[in-house]
Write a protein that holds these residues in place. Sequence first.
Motif, short mmCIF file in Angstrom:
data_model
loop_
_atom_site.label_atom_id
_atom_site.label_comp_id
_atom_site.label_asym_id
_atom_site.label_seq_id
_atom_site.Cartn_x
_atom_site.Cartn_y
_atom_site.Cartn_z
N UNK A 1 0.86 -1.17 0.00
CA UNK A 1 0.00 0.00 0.00
C UNK A 1 0.91 1.23 0.00
N UNK A 2 0.87 1.98 -1.09
CA UNK A 2 1.67 3.19 -1.20
C UNK A 2 0.90 4.44 -0.82
N UNK A 3 -0.40 4.34 -0.78
CA UNK A 3 -1.24 5.45 -0.35
C UNK A 3 -2.49 4.89 0.31
N UNK A 4 -3.05 5.64 1.22
CA UNK A 4 -4.32 5.24 1.84
C UNK A 4 -5.45 5.87 1.03
N UNK A 5 -6.36 5.06 0.56
CA UNK A 5 -7.51 5.56 -0.18
C UNK A 5 -8.61 5.88 0.83
N UNK A 6 -9.04 7.14 0.86
CA UNK A 6 -10.09 7.56 1.78
C UNK A 6 -11.37 7.82 1.00
N UNK A 7 -12.51 7.50 1.65
CA UNK A 7 -13.81 7.76 1.06
C UNK A 7 -14.58 8.70 1.96
N UNK A 8 -15.49 9.45 1.38
CA UNK A 8 -16.23 10.47 2.13
C UNK A 8 -16.91 9.91 3.38
N UNK A 9 -17.41 8.68 3.33
CA UNK A 9 -18.13 8.11 4.47
C UNK A 9 -17.20 7.78 5.64
N UNK A 10 -15.90 7.93 5.47
CA UNK A 10 -14.96 7.67 6.55
C UNK A 10 -14.78 8.88 7.47
N UNK A 11 -15.37 10.00 7.14
CA UNK A 11 -15.23 11.18 8.00
C UNK A 11 -16.09 11.02 9.24
N UNK A 12 -15.63 11.63 10.33
CA UNK A 12 -16.37 11.62 11.58
C UNK A 12 -16.82 13.05 11.87
N UNK A 13 -17.80 13.23 12.75
CA UNK A 13 -18.26 14.58 13.07
C UNK A 13 -17.16 15.51 13.61
N UNK A 14 -16.15 14.93 14.26
CA UNK A 14 -15.08 15.76 14.82
C UNK A 14 -13.91 15.93 13.84
N UNK A 15 -14.18 15.86 12.53
CA UNK A 15 -13.22 16.12 11.46
C UNK A 15 -12.03 15.16 11.43
N UNK A 16 -12.24 13.95 11.89
CA UNK A 16 -11.24 12.91 11.78
C UNK A 16 -11.66 11.96 10.67
N UNK A 17 -10.73 11.18 10.16
CA UNK A 17 -11.00 10.18 9.14
C UNK A 17 -10.78 8.82 9.76
N UNK A 18 -11.84 8.04 9.89
CA UNK A 18 -11.76 6.70 10.49
C UNK A 18 -11.23 5.72 9.46
N UNK A 19 -10.22 4.96 9.83
CA UNK A 19 -9.61 3.99 8.93
C UNK A 19 -10.28 2.63 9.07
N UNK A 20 -10.32 1.89 7.97
CA UNK A 20 -10.89 0.54 8.00
C UNK A 20 -9.96 -0.38 8.78
#
Length: 148
Positions: A1-20
Amino acid sequence: MNTLILEEQQTTPDKLWKLSARQQQHIKSVLKANAGQTLHVTLLNGAMGSAQLVEKDGQCFLEKLQLTQQAPAPLPVDLRLAMPRPQMLKRILQTVACFGIKNLHLIQSNRVEKSYWQSPSATDEAIREQLILGLEQEKASHLPTVHK
């Protein structure tokens, strides 16, 4: 994995990105990254940049997302391919995503066994998972469209 792919639904209300779970496991065991480190991230079908790793309650999150680069546009290529064996399909999907092909058309031919279409690796969810794995390797962001 050379980059983490983020999707919009991974955002949290406190502006964090939750990882799978898969992303978290890779960060801990392969990258051996610690809280505070900066990681390369890409927004699915969007821009590329970086984010800082934080840990909260034993879970990994990303914060301070900075998307500073546009991802390369997909190639204007349509690939038509007879449905391969299920194990080969996985590898082919990753390669298609790595090459930046815009459209993949999987077709039935005389020599393709009809059972290949019912394989667990031919489901929409499994196809999407393999495409994302390919995008992560190539540091790309545009998800190819697969037509079956």
